[in-house]
Design an enzyme around this catalytic site. Sequence first.
Site, mmCIF file in Angstrom:
data_model
loop_
_atom_site.group_PDB
_atom_site.id
_atom_site.type_symbol
_atom_site.label_atom_id
_atom_site.label_comp_id
_atom_site.label_asym_id
_atom_site.label_seq_id
_atom_site.Cartn_x
_atom_site.Cartn_y
_atom_site.Cartn_z
ATOM 1 C CB ALA A 1 32.758 33.686 39.499
ATOM 2 C CB ALA A 2 28.323 37.741 39.906
ATOM 3 N N GLY A 3 30.777 38.600 41.560
ATOM 4 C CA GLY A 3 31.534 39.645 42.257
ATOM 5 C C GLY A 3 33.003 39.639 41.829
ATOM 6 C CG ASP A 4 35.514 36.394 42.757
ATOM 7 O OD1 ASP A 4 35.692 37.213 43.673
ATOM 8 O OD2 ASP A 4 35.349 35.166 42.961
#
Length: 321
Positions: free
Chosen positions: A262-265
């Site tokens: 979820a880093a990109g999200d």
Amino acid sequence: MTPRIEVIGSLNLDLVSTTARVPQGGETIITQSFSTGCGGKGANQAVACARLSRSQHDISSGSVIVSMAGAVGDDSFGGDLLKGLRDNGVDAASVLVRKGEKSGVAVIIVEEHSGENRILMSPGANFSLKPADFTDLPAPLPDIIILQLEIPLDTTLQILKTAQQKKIEVLLNPAPAQKLPNEAYLAITHLVVNESEASIVTGNEARDIDWTSNTAQHKTLLDLGARHVIITLGARGVCYLSKGKPIRTFAAQKVNVKDTTAAGDTFVGAYAVAIMLNRDRSETAMAKAIDWANQAAAKTVERPGAQSAIPWANELPPSNA
Ligand code: ADP
């Protein structure tokens, strides 16, 4: 007026088993652990927008109104997914509950020693979203629409067309990556890609492209037509491209990495909130937005989990500080 973000995309229930090794054909293995969680790129990004625009101590109001449009089935997973959005401050009134359909599910097998994932994705109701559902958008119109590519492509293309007609800004995170028809990029204001997505959308699948310095590839990406192009580089940070301006790079925060899920999200959600709270699109304002999103994503990386790892606004300095 409080800005409005609308995320249109996928909702999946994640079923995660951790195992010492992956079973062979016909074999049954007892897992080390099992957990469930709300996921899907659309839902994750909606939760990121909501958390990053409100305090965890009062989710009822925030600096941005965040809503999600999508579809779940009329099964118990669908109820869990709707509750997951609402519990984080997302308005879920536009998530359709499809009678007789299954909700989207991701069966995730994590091999303990390597940390490697194997994922079986069943889109279920996510794939029931049709272009006809988005030939118009209900009032009040959002100030920005955030899209990914986990719903049918023809539906995404229709949303782009409608957003363009209504002059609404669009942020596309093309994941899972695929090339779109050329005209689609003209409706995209902000293109946020990681390195492998950048390679696929530019049609150059060489694995060793240095996205911080390859000016020919930067030109190819910018020539697609989006006004602001952001390439996330994992532990190496972010770079920002805009036509006629020199490339800007942002080093990643130095953090104790626990789980990059979820880093990109989180980055997408934080960037969207920041550009909604400051409509100035000068280089300085864009740099501030990216810097803040970089800080928010680093916080997610420090914690285990997906949506539960995404920080709230009260855990970060103000986006325009
Ligand atoms: P995705 O999760 O979509 O593959 P990235 O891996 O590029 O995206 O990560 C998105 C952003 O998360 C990065 O640009 C950075 O801001 C942050 N990030 C990711 N990994 C790290 C890390 N190891 N240390 C600090 N920040 C990170």
